[in-house]
Design an enzyme around this catalytic site. Structure first.
Site, PDB file in Angstrom:
ATOM      1  N   ARG A  16      35.419  -4.301  50.244  1.00  0.00           N
ATOM      2  CA  ARG A  16      35.439  -5.373  51.267  1.00  0.00           C
ATOM      3  C   ARG A  16      34.606  -6.599  50.903  1.00  0.00           C
ATOM      4  NH1 ARG A  16      35.340  -0.949  54.681  1.00  0.00           N
ATOM      5  NH2 ARG A  16      37.436  -0.502  55.412  1.00  0.00           N
ATOM      6  N   LYS A  19      38.354 -20.891  45.797  1.00  0.00           N
ATOM      7  CA  LYS A  19      39.731 -20.384  45.889  1.00  0.00           C
ATOM      8  C   LYS A  19      39.899 -19.357  44.779  1.00  0.00           C
ATOM      9  CE  LYS A  19      42.517 -24.088  47.891  1.00  0.00           C
ATOM     10  NZ  LYS A  19      43.659 -24.999  47.648  1.00  0.00           N
ATOM     11  N   GLU A  57      42.588 -32.760  34.770  1.00  0.00           N
ATOM     12  CA  GLU A  57      41.954 -32.514  36.075  1.00  0.00           C
ATOM     13  C   GLU A  57      40.674 -33.349  36.222  1.00  0.00           C
ATOM     14  OE1 GLU A  57      43.468 -30.697  38.440  1.00  0.00           O
ATOM     15  OE2 GLU A  57      44.535 -29.016  37.511  1.00  0.00           O
ATOM     16  N   LYS A  94      34.645 -32.785  43.402  1.00  0.00           N
ATOM     17  CA  LYS A  94      35.132 -31.536  43.984  1.00  0.00           C
ATOM     18  C   LYS A  94      34.134 -31.006  45.027  1.00  0.00           C
ATOM     19  CE  LYS A  94      37.739 -27.575  43.703  1.00  0.00           C
ATOM     20  NZ  LYS A  94      38.735 -26.811  42.998  1.00  0.00           N
ATOM     21  N   GLU A 123      40.647 -26.108  53.387  1.00  0.00           N
ATOM     22  CA  GLU A 123      41.830 -26.965  53.318  1.00  0.00           C
ATOM     23  C   GLU A 123      42.524 -27.156  54.663  1.00  0.00           C
ATOM     24  OE1 GLU A 123      43.833 -26.715  49.599  1.00  0.00           O
ATOM     25  OE2 GLU A 123      45.603 -27.762  50.337  1.00  0.00           O
ATOM     26  N   ARG A 176      40.744 -31.549  51.865  1.00  0.00           N
ATOM     27  CA  ARG A 176      40.831 -30.829  50.584  1.00  0.00           C
ATOM     28  C   ARG A 176      42.202 -30.979  49.923  1.00  0.00           C
ATOM     29  NH1 ARG A 176      38.127 -25.005  48.822  1.00  0.00           N
ATOM     30  NH2 ARG A 176      38.975 -25.034  46.727  1.00  0.00           N
ATOM     31  N   ASN A 195      45.175 -32.105  45.388  1.00  0.00           N
ATOM     32  CA  ASN A 195      46.496 -31.765  44.856  1.00  0.00           C
ATOM     33  C   ASN A 195      47.253 -32.960  44.293  1.00  0.00           C
ATOM     34  OD1 ASN A 195      46.563 -28.919  45.395  1.00  0.00           O
ATOM     35  ND2 ASN A 195      46.581 -29.465  47.559  1.00  0.00           N
ATOM     36  N   HIS A 221      50.135 -32.489  41.829  1.00  0.00           N
ATOM     37  CA  HIS A 221      50.460 -31.057  41.793  1.00  0.00           C
ATOM     38  C   HIS A 221      51.820 -30.706  42.386  1.00  0.00           C
ATOM     39  CE1 HIS A 221      46.383 -30.675  40.391  1.00  0.00           C
ATOM     40  NE2 HIS A 221      46.476 -29.356  40.305  1.00  0.00           N
ATOM     41  N   HIS A 279      53.639 -28.614  39.869  1.00  0.00           N
ATOM     42  CA  HIS A 279      54.047 -27.218  40.085  1.00  0.00           C
ATOM     43  C   HIS A 279      55.545 -27.053  39.860  1.00  0.00           C
ATOM     44  CE1 HIS A 279      50.271 -26.312  42.693  1.00  0.00           C
ATOM     45  NE2 HIS A 279      50.071 -25.988  41.436  1.00  0.00           N
ATOM     46  N   HIS A 299      49.265 -25.996  32.649  1.00  0.00           N
ATOM     47  CA  HIS A 299      49.007 -26.580  33.970  1.00  0.00           C
ATOM     48  C   HIS A 299      48.561 -28.048  33.929  1.00  0.00           C
ATOM     49  CE1 HIS A 299      47.999 -26.734  38.200  1.00  0.00           C
ATOM     50  NE2 HIS A 299      46.767 -27.123  37.885  1.00  0.00           N
TER      51      HIS A 299
HETATM   52  N1  LIG Z   1      40.788 -21.676  41.914  1.00  0.00           N
HETATM   53  C1  LIG Z   1      41.076 -22.936  41.781  1.00  0.00           C
HETATM   54  O1  LIG Z   1      40.660 -23.781  42.600  1.00  0.00           O
HETATM   55  C2  LIG Z   1      41.893 -23.377  40.620  1.00  0.00           C
HETATM   56  C3  LIG Z   1      41.972 -24.733  40.289  1.00  0.00           C
HETATM   57  C4  LIG Z   1      42.670 -25.101  39.145  1.00  0.00           C
HETATM   58  C5  LIG Z   1      43.272 -24.116  38.375  1.00  0.00           C
HETATM   59  N2  LIG Z   1      43.184 -22.823  38.728  1.00  0.00           N
HETATM   60  C6  LIG Z   1      43.801 -21.755  37.902  1.00  0.00           C
HETATM   61  O2  LIG Z   1      43.191 -21.781  36.626  1.00  0.00           O
HETATM   62  C7  LIG Z   1      44.083 -21.199  35.687  1.00  0.00           C
HETATM   63  C8  LIG Z   1      44.081 -22.036  34.426  1.00  0.00           C
HETATM   64  O3  LIG Z   1      42.783 -22.072  33.898  1.00  0.00           O
HETATM   65  P1  LIG Z   1      42.514 -22.401  32.349  1.00  0.00           P
HETATM   66  O4  LIG Z   1      43.258 -23.613  31.973  1.00  0.00           O
HETATM   67  O5  LIG Z   1      41.061 -22.371  32.156  1.00  0.00           O
HETATM   68  O6  LIG Z   1      43.284 -21.220  31.638  1.00  0.00           O
HETATM   69  P2  LIG Z   1      42.821 -19.875  30.892  1.00  0.00           P
HETATM   70  O7  LIG Z   1      41.771 -19.183  31.636  1.00  0.00           O
HETATM   71  O8  LIG Z   1      44.071 -19.143  30.610  1.00  0.00           O
HETATM   72  O9  LIG Z   1      42.220 -20.423  29.516  1.00  0.00           O
HETATM   73  C9  LIG Z   1      43.055 -21.097  28.604  1.00  0.00           C
HETATM   74  C10 LIG Z   1      43.033 -20.424  27.226  1.00  0.00           C
HETATM   75  O10 LIG Z   1      41.796 -20.713  26.571  1.00  0.00           O
HETATM   76  C11 LIG Z   1      41.155 -19.502  26.141  1.00  0.00           C
HETATM   77  N3  LIG Z   1      39.727 -19.785  26.214  1.00  0.00           N
HETATM   78  C12 LIG Z   1      38.957 -19.828  27.316  1.00  0.00           C
HETATM   79  N4  LIG Z   1      37.730 -20.285  27.004  1.00  0.00           N
HETATM   80  C13 LIG Z   1      37.729 -20.502  25.677  1.00  0.00           C
HETATM   81  C14 LIG Z   1      36.754 -21.021  24.772  1.00  0.00           C
HETATM   82  N5  LIG Z   1      35.555 -21.435  25.185  1.00  0.00           N
HETATM   83  N6  LIG Z   1      37.093 -21.120  23.460  1.00  0.00           N
HETATM   84  C15 LIG Z   1      38.317 -20.759  23.043  1.00  0.00           C
HETATM   85  N7  LIG Z   1      39.299 -20.304  23.848  1.00  0.00           N
HETATM   86  C16 LIG Z   1      38.996 -20.182  25.162  1.00  0.00           C
HETATM   87  C17 LIG Z   1      41.684 -18.457  27.073  1.00  0.00           C
HETATM   88  O11 LIG Z   1      41.592 -17.174  26.511  1.00  0.00           O
HETATM   89  C18 LIG Z   1      43.135 -18.905  27.247  1.00  0.00           C
HETATM   90  O12 LIG Z   1      43.894 -18.499  26.151  1.00  0.00           O
HETATM   91  C19 LIG Z   1      45.437 -21.128  36.374  1.00  0.00           C
HETATM   92  O13 LIG Z   1      45.712 -19.795  36.688  1.00  0.00           O
HETATM   93  C20 LIG Z   1      45.252 -21.947  37.643  1.00  0.00           C
HETATM   94  O14 LIG Z   1      46.038 -21.486  38.709  1.00  0.00           O
HETATM   95  C21 LIG Z   1      42.504 -22.437  39.824  1.00  0.00           C
HETATM   96 ZN   LIG Z   2      45.263 -28.102  39.072  1.00  0.00          ZN
END
Ligand SMILES: NC(=O)c1ccc[n+]([C@@H]2O[C@H](COP(=O)([O-])OP(=O)(O)OC[C@H]3O[C@@H](n4cnc5c(N)ncnc54)[C@H](O)[C@@H]3O)[C@@H](O)[C@H]2O)c1
Ligand SMILES: [Zn+2]
Length: 363
Positions: free
Chosen positions: A122, A143, A185, A227, A237, A241, A245, A248, A252, A265
């Site tokens: 929980r 999030k 971003e 942010k 949101e 908030r 987007n 986006h 998306h 992304h």
């Molecule tokens: N929670 C939120 O508010 C929010 C906001 C934006 C995006 N997201 C989510 O974030 C995700 C995308 O995040 P991301 O772009 O970081 O992707 P990711 O976590 O997949 O990382 C991208 C790639 O880089 C590699 N990697 C990570 N750190 C590294 C480093 N220091 N050196 C070498 N390789 C490294 C990872 O293994 C992966 O292959 C999506 O799922 C998206 O929905 C969430």
């Molecule tokens: Zn985003």
């Protein structure tokens, strides 16, 4: 060291930004985490060989008991199956309701681990240790969640971390494409809130693309500040908030129609922000937003054009299913000027179709 604070009453927390701080992870925990709390680090297969050991060493030397789990890299890890696996290992390792998870990685590991923490017995605490540029966005704001086969981020929660420890040195090992996608971003945070940050990003593009340490710290501080400001005013949101987007709704749809391959992304959001600027000009709500947006994103080696293979009608249909849309009416974040946006309800579909056509001609 740069420090920011997310103000959310008893859920408030700090964000620490500096180089080479993962080696000292335990220092940051000292006052917040007791030694009888079991720790558990989740990371992925790319990040583990680079940064897991320094984190474990720091925590173990400080006297903490630490377990860890390595997931496969990429979006596939954000699933209920992987969540179940992690929870299984956590139970077997004896983690109780006082335990704490640490998310070491990009947005995938952060969203997944945060959701594990939100649901384990929980809900337990967790800490974000972001290692991608994009994760400046995902690690702040609480999030968390996983994907469902029918849609991205469909299962999730709001669960704020105990702190964010952002070691900017980890960005050095990122593939160039991930660096650019992360900048999409960063640029978004400027475009929605802070015109002077946009000019600064324009004039320091070269140094930033080389990931110069001082510039990176400043960029992350300013992007995270936006942010933090937004989230502190509207955690769940209910209104403001939504401006996070920008780009986006188009983005998306691009990700979805490319089957989450072809565009990562940040790249899809880049094209989306150009689309939003074109649409805003067509609606007559802004002048001179398209050209500066296009130019800046190109500077950061980001795509700005919608490939011909995308069908405009299909794009529109997917956009109408967006989480922000209400009763099939498009709700979109659109720029009024560089540094200022507005949430527009019931956007005219004919104008969206025209903007999509124009988006295929952008160079
Ligand atoms: N929670 C939120 O508010 C929010 C906001 C934006 C995006 N997201 C989510 O974030 C995700 C995308 O995040 P991301 O772009 O970081 O992707 P990711 O976590 O997949 O990382 C991208 C790639 O880089 C590699 N990697 C990570 N750190 C590294 C480093 N220091 N050196 C070498 N390789 C490294 C990872 O293994 C992966 O292959 C999506 O799922 C998206 O929905 C969430
Ligand atoms: Zn985003």
């Amino acid at each position: 060291m740069k420090t920011l604070r997310v103000n959310l009453g008893e859920r408030s927390y700090p964000i620490f930004i500096d180089e080479h701080i993962l080696e000292n992870t335990a220092e940051f925990l000292k006052e917040k985490v007791r030694h009888d709390q079991r720790l558990f680090v989740v990371t992925d297969e790319h990040v583990a060989p680079l940064y897991l050991q320094p984190v474990l060493n720091s925590l173990e030397q400080a006297g903490y008991t630490v377990g860890h789990y390595i997931v496969e890299a990429g979006e596939k890890a954000k699933s209920l199956d992987v969540l179940q696996e992690i929870i299984g290992v956590a139970i077997q390792s004896g983690l109780d309701r006082n335990s704490l998870f640490l998310a070491l990685g990009g947005g995938v590991v952060g969203d997944l681990t945060g959701f594990v923490a939100a649901t384990y017995m929980r809900g337990v605490e967790f800490i974000q240790l972001p290692t991608t540029l994009l994760a400046h966005d995902s690690s702040v704001g609480g999030k968390v969640g996983v994907n469902h086969p029918l849609g991205k981020n469909m299962i999730g929660a709001f669960h704020q971390p105990l702190m964010v420890i952002y070691d900017t040195h980890t960005l050095k090992s990122l593939p160039v494409r991930e660096v650019s996608a992360g900048f999409a971003e960063v640029i978004k945070h400027g475009l929605i809130w802070d015109a002077s940050f946009v000019s600064w990003l324009e004039s320091h593009a070269e140094g930033l693309l080389r990931l110069e340490p001082d510039l990176m710290k400043q960029a992350l501080y300013r992007a995270c500040s936006v942010k933090v400001n937004v989230v502190s005013q509207d955690e769940k949101e209910q209104g403001l908030r939504a401006i996070l987007n920008l780009g986006h709704t188009f983005g998306h749809a691009i990700e979805s129609l490319s089957g989450y391959s072809g565009f990562i992304h940040g790249e899809a959001v880049s094209v989306g922000m150009v689309g939003a600027s074109l649409l805003a000009e067509r609606l007559g709500m802004a002048e001179h937003v398209f050209e500066p947006t296009r130019r800046l994103l190109k500077r950061y080696r980001l795509p700005v054009r919608l490939p011909d293979t995308f069908d405009e009608q299909e794009m529109l249909d997917v956009m109408k299913r967006d989480k922000k849309s209400k009763e099939g009416k498009l709700v979109m974040v659109l720029p009024e000027a560089i540094g200022r946006v507005q949430v527009v309800k019931g956007v005219d579909e004919t104008l969206v179709m025209e903007a999509l056509k124009q988006l295929k001609e952008v160079e």
